[in-house]
Design an enzyme around this catalytic site. Structure first.
Site, PDB file in Angstrom:
ATOM      1  N   ARG B 184     -28.382 -11.867 -34.977  1.00 24.38           N
ATOM      2  CA  ARG B 184     -28.263 -12.996 -34.305  1.00 24.38           C
ATOM      3  C   ARG B 184     -28.010 -13.986 -35.855  1.00 24.38           C
ATOM      4  O   ARG B 184     -28.903 -13.820 -36.791  1.00 24.38           O
ATOM      5  CB  ARG B 184     -29.213 -13.717 -33.645  1.00 24.38           C
ATOM      6  CG  ARG B 184     -29.468 -13.090 -32.336  1.00 24.38           C
ATOM      7  CD  ARG B 184     -28.399 -13.750 -31.493  1.00 24.38           C
ATOM      8  NE  ARG B 184     -28.416 -13.485 -29.867  1.00 24.38           N
ATOM      9  CZ  ARG B 184     -27.584 -12.505 -29.507  1.00 24.38           C
ATOM     10  NH1 ARG B 184     -26.883 -11.542 -30.149  1.00 24.38           N
ATOM     11  NH2 ARG B 184     -27.708 -12.027 -28.143  1.00 24.38           N
ATOM     12  N   GLU B 213     -20.477 -19.575 -33.340  1.00 26.81           N
ATOM     13  CA  GLU B 213     -19.325 -18.530 -33.313  1.00 26.81           C
ATOM     14  C   GLU B 213     -18.437 -19.181 -32.173  1.00 26.81           C
ATOM     15  O   GLU B 213     -19.004 -19.603 -31.205  1.00 26.81           O
ATOM     16  CB  GLU B 213     -20.265 -17.146 -32.581  1.00 26.81           C
ATOM     17  CG  GLU B 213     -20.961 -16.549 -33.786  1.00 26.81           C
ATOM     18  CD  GLU B 213     -21.534 -15.178 -33.168  1.00 26.81           C
ATOM     19  OE1 GLU B 213     -21.277 -14.742 -32.095  1.00 26.81           O
ATOM     20  OE2 GLU B 213     -22.434 -14.554 -33.779  1.00 26.81           O
ATOM     21  N   HIS B 232     -18.443 -10.597 -34.363  1.00 20.84           N
ATOM     22  CA  HIS B 232     -19.426 -10.272 -33.195  1.00 20.84           C
ATOM     23  C   HIS B 232     -18.754  -9.220 -32.369  1.00 20.84           C
ATOM     24  O   HIS B 232     -18.757  -9.201 -31.100  1.00 20.84           O
ATOM     25  CB  HIS B 232     -19.833 -11.400 -32.468  1.00 20.84           C
ATOM     26  CG  HIS B 232     -21.409 -11.115 -31.741  1.00 20.84           C
ATOM     27  ND1 HIS B 232     -22.272 -12.230 -31.538  1.00 20.84           N
ATOM     28  CD2 HIS B 232     -21.831 -10.303 -31.295  1.00 20.84           C
ATOM     29  CE1 HIS B 232     -23.283 -11.847 -31.132  1.00 20.84           C
ATOM     30  NE2 HIS B 232     -23.122 -10.511 -30.856  1.00 20.84           N
TER      31      HIS B 232
END
Lengths: 273, 273
Positions: B184, B213, B232
């Site tokens: 994270r 993000e 991601h």
């Protein structure tokens, strides 16, 4: 011999009338095995063992870059583009390793460690090989090459392996297969490789060796999509020259002591048996 | 919950008066653990196990790209430049894996398979861990982070891990160390990371997650040398959504049958214990 492409010995061989032993600080000895030397009683040794693990790691880096779409990620990054997508697992994929010598075995062990299935291709078909399990006869590649995700060329360059991998083999590969060459460029028909890549007969390539090195600036391989080009350096990890020198030094001590070498090149075969 | 950043449940929680169970089709559940849900009797499960191996492979791809100088090779290739050089062995290097949950363990096993030494960092120091051997207390990272080639962040995001890795930790890392984040973004002080990269306190990074993000187009990380940015996606390998759906389906059958779930999130801790 430090330079694996050098013809110095061949050129000077007429004057080398007391030569007993040649050590090549390289894995491949193809440039060294000219007829007079092959027919002579001169012993030839090579750098067996030094490059096994580095080259195996390099092969794994090619595999992961293809599986994880790393070329695409770097180009997205250059464009500052957030382009989320799925990639491929490498566990459970299948690799065919053409060349069952020490480096081929190092590659096999490393790929198996990350759950890639491996099969070998060598000078004769056999089963129950300690590293490969099944080994196919590399003369029959086109019949066996379908179904592999990764076709990895680490064959020594000999009369039998020259242009071993050509149009027929590429046509038989899966159209998603990635061809990796960390051996010798001359074991491949480069024009056929370019055609296979251009026509989508295979999915990509990772190439460290070429039939002409350095790869000429105008060569089409430089700018093909999904091809990774590296400059004949897969085995060269920090400290490699010192490790080669130490290996030679150890062999030299054995030579002076009149001991047998732990390995010698079979000059007729063109590699350590 | 398919979207690991969604606040939909939090927004609608007031009307969810018969809610018994929430399943997150993701590993991290940080966005889901708002106070009312944590205090409630509602059961929370997550996608434990689905991402372990894909993320481990992705971490290995970052490691090999850095060790084998792949960014340099691709840029040399774009310039048609034959630039032979030596690269790094990964065997014998040292990795610190911050986060000792299922994914951290998957990473540890995969790295050990290719002869990388691993150490863990978790919520308490201990030795004799089956996957890590030694585990250091992640609250003491700056004291222990020197000497590692790879510092890999897969910590769950909790109150304790928020900005866990900051200026002090980066300053203590080797200047050749590569920082990898597949967990994270908020577990890292991103400004400190940018400074560490810019000032050469560390050697590089591989980043799949960010505190914002998509990573904003103007962010300095996009164009830093020796930083690999991916969007991601480290766990997303072909078929991943179907695997997540199948896992939910199996849990749903257990739920209907009144069976106990094989794993549940400890909502106070913020992860599966």
């Amino acid at each position: 011999m430090w330079d694996f492409f050098s013809t110095a010995l061949k050129d000077a061989y007429g004057s080398a009338d007391r030569l007993g032993w040649v050590h090549a600080a390289a894995a491949g000895v193809d440039s060294l095995l000219f007829d007079e030397l092959v027919e002579s009683p001169v012993t030839v040794t090579n750098a067996r063992g030094i490059f096994d693990r580095p080259i195996a790691e390099f092969v794994l880096s090619y595999i992961l870059m293809h599986a994880k779409s790393s070329i695409g990620s770097l180009s997205d990054q250059a464009a500052k583009k957030w382009n989320r997508r799925s990639t491929r697992d490498i566990a459970g994929t299948k690799a065919l390793i053409v060349g069952t010598g020490a480096i081929g075995r190092g590659i096999a062990r490393r790929l198996k460690a990350v759950d890639i299935d491996v099969t070998g291709a060598g000078s004769r078909a056999r089963s129950g090989d300690a590293d490969f399990g099944e080994v196919i006869d590399s003369a029959t590649l086109p019949e066996h090459v379908a179904g592999f995700d990764w076709v990895i060329d680490i064959a020594p360059l000999t009369e039998k392996t020259e242009r071993l991998i050509g149009a027929e083999a590429f046509a038989a590969m899966d159209d998603t297969a990635v061809f990796i060459n960390v051996g010798r460029g001359d074991t491949v028909d480069t024009d056929a490789l370019v055609t296979a890549l251009r026509d989508g007969q295979i999915g990509g390539a990772g190439l460290d060796v070429f039939d002409e090195e350095p790869l000429p600036a105008g060569h089409p391989l430089w700018s093909m999509d999904n091809v990774i080009i590296t400059p004949h350096m897969s085995g060269d990890t920090d400290g490699w020259r010192m490790r080669l020198a130490e290996q030679f030094h150890a062999l030299f001590e054995q030579y002076l002591a009149g001991e047998q070498f732990p390995h010698t090149v079979d000059k007729k075969l063109g590699y350590v048996r």
